[in-house]
Scaffold this active site. Sequence first.
Site, short mmCIF file in Angstrom:
data_model
loop_
_atom_site.label_atom_id
_atom_site.label_comp_id
_atom_site.label_asym_id
_atom_site.label_seq_id
_atom_site.Cartn_x
_atom_site.Cartn_y
_atom_site.Cartn_z
N SER A 170 -10.08 12.84 -2.83
CA SER A 170 -10.66 11.56 -2.42
C SER A 170 -11.55 11.78 -1.21
O SER A 170 -11.28 12.66 -0.37
CB SER A 170 -9.56 10.56 -2.06
OG SER A 170 -10.12 9.43 -1.40
N TYR A 194 -1.82 8.73 2.39
CA TYR A 194 -2.74 8.99 1.26
C TYR A 194 -3.82 9.98 1.70
O TYR A 194 -4.10 10.96 1.00
CB TYR A 194 -3.37 7.68 0.79
CG TYR A 194 -4.33 7.83 -0.38
CD1 TYR A 194 -3.85 8.01 -1.67
CD2 TYR A 194 -5.70 7.76 -0.19
CE1 TYR A 194 -4.73 8.14 -2.75
CE2 TYR A 194 -6.59 7.88 -1.25
CZ TYR A 194 -6.10 8.06 -2.53
OH TYR A 194 -6.96 8.18 -3.59
N1 LIG Z 1 -10.10 4.42 -7.75
C1 LIG Z 1 -10.53 4.91 -6.60
O1 LIG Z 1 -11.21 4.22 -5.82
C2 LIG Z 1 -10.23 6.34 -6.23
C3 LIG Z 1 -10.96 6.90 -5.17
C4 LIG Z 1 -10.73 8.20 -4.78
C5 LIG Z 1 -9.79 8.96 -5.48
N2 LIG Z 1 -9.10 8.40 -6.50
C6 LIG Z 1 -8.13 9.27 -7.18
O2 LIG Z 1 -8.46 9.35 -8.55
C7 LIG Z 1 -7.26 9.55 -9.32
C8 LIG Z 1 -7.19 8.48 -10.41
O3 LIG Z 1 -7.20 7.21 -9.78
P1 LIG Z 1 -7.45 5.85 -10.58
O4 LIG Z 1 -8.18 4.97 -9.66
O5 LIG Z 1 -7.98 6.12 -11.93
O6 LIG Z 1 -5.93 5.33 -10.64
P2 LIG Z 1 -5.17 4.37 -11.68
O7 LIG Z 1 -6.14 3.45 -12.30
O8 LIG Z 1 -4.03 3.81 -10.91
O9 LIG Z 1 -4.64 5.41 -12.78
C9 LIG Z 1 -3.71 6.38 -12.38
C10 LIG Z 1 -3.46 7.36 -13.51
O10 LIG Z 1 -2.53 8.34 -13.04
C11 LIG Z 1 -1.36 8.28 -13.83
N3 LIG Z 1 -0.17 8.50 -13.03
C12 LIG Z 1 0.22 7.87 -11.88
N4 LIG Z 1 1.41 8.33 -11.49
C13 LIG Z 1 1.78 9.25 -12.40
C14 LIG Z 1 2.93 10.08 -12.55
N5 LIG Z 1 3.96 10.02 -11.70
N6 LIG Z 1 2.98 10.91 -13.62
C15 LIG Z 1 1.96 10.96 -14.51
N7 LIG Z 1 0.87 10.20 -14.44
C16 LIG Z 1 0.78 9.37 -13.39
C17 LIG Z 1 -1.33 6.89 -14.44
O11 LIG Z 1 -0.51 6.91 -15.60
P3 LIG Z 1 0.17 5.52 -16.17
O12 LIG Z 1 -0.99 4.77 -16.78
O13 LIG Z 1 1.16 5.96 -17.17
O14 LIG Z 1 0.75 4.80 -15.00
C18 LIG Z 1 -2.83 6.68 -14.71
O15 LIG Z 1 -3.23 7.36 -15.88
C19 LIG Z 1 -6.11 9.50 -8.32
O16 LIG Z 1 -5.74 10.80 -7.96
C20 LIG Z 1 -6.70 8.76 -7.14
O17 LIG Z 1 -6.05 9.07 -5.94
C21 LIG Z 1 -9.31 7.12 -6.89
#
Ligand SMILES: NC(=O)c1ccc[n+]([C@@H]2O[C@H](COP(=O)([O-])OP(=O)(O)OC[C@H]3O[C@@H](n4cnc5c(N)ncnc54)[C@H](OP(=O)(O)O)[C@@H]3O)[C@@H](O)[C@H]2O)c1
Length: 249
Positions: free
Chosen positions: A144, A158
Amino acid sequence: MTHPTNLIGKTALVQGGSRGIGAAIVKRLVEQGAAVAFTFVSSEEKARALQDSITAAGGKALAIKADSASAEDIRSAVAQTVDAFGGLDILVNNAGVLAIAPLDEFSLEDFDKTLAINVRSVFIATQEAARHMKEGGRVINIGSTNADRMPFAGGGVYAMSKSALVGLTKGLARDLGPRGITINNVQPGPVDTDMNPANSDFAETLLGLMAVPRYGKSEEVAAMVAYLAGPEAGYVTGASLTIDGGFGA
Ligand SMILES: NC(=O)c1ccc[n+]([C@@H]2O[C@H](COP(=O)([O-])OP(=O)(O)OC[C@H]3O[C@@H](n4cnc5c(N)ncnc54)[C@H](OP(=O)(O)O)[C@@H]3O)[C@@H](O)[C@H]2O)c1
């Protein structure tokens, strides 16, 4: 838009591929020709629907229930991928959680959970996947921009977890480089997903901090991942590549 089909014959595993950025990465790698396994922990329906839509269109996908907080589950997911597709060339460590709370209220349970899913799972999956990877293998972590800039209170844990990936990526590049395997860290800024919806009050604060005042799309992050996964990126390793609309500028 059509994408290059430079991943034909490659196999991939995406940790956390059922929703958001991970699902976009799964789709993009499939579009470029890879057979893609992906894990989920709670969104069974979404995961099955994604697998079904890919296979109905002639692609290869496999949804695996595996909790990234469990070493056993992660190792099993790697084994299932290798069994199903005959190898493993690309690992994307995308699963992540975001816990925000004031210092006084931040629980140790959330501290431990954040480290287990955002950091420990990356180490375990990489260790296990590397046992199967040949020259040309690729590991891509999703960090991130908060590793570099955390401009509000409550997000320290985080930010720490994503900063840890910067160091882990650099160090593991030294382990994997001699084998012709690269490892890199993609650092998104605000991306419109369930974790960080673009229509929230919080979004207004974030938009004020950005050079390009809009949320990113999961597909934009997936495009950077696809570049790192491809044959042209063989000389990029140990790097943290930021894609954040200038959030950190
Ligand atoms: N969105 C942002 O603004 C942003 C910015 C910077 C970095 N990120 C990073 O990008 C990545 C994806 O984020 P996102 O925004 O797409 O999040 P999201 O919409 O909350 O999706 C999270 C994904 O991770 C899976 N997951 C969560 N906990 C898990 C576990 N214990 N075991 C296996 N799978 C798990 C979820 O599976 P389920 O569907 O089964 O729950 C889902 O597929 C993360 O690492 C996040 O920190 C996001």
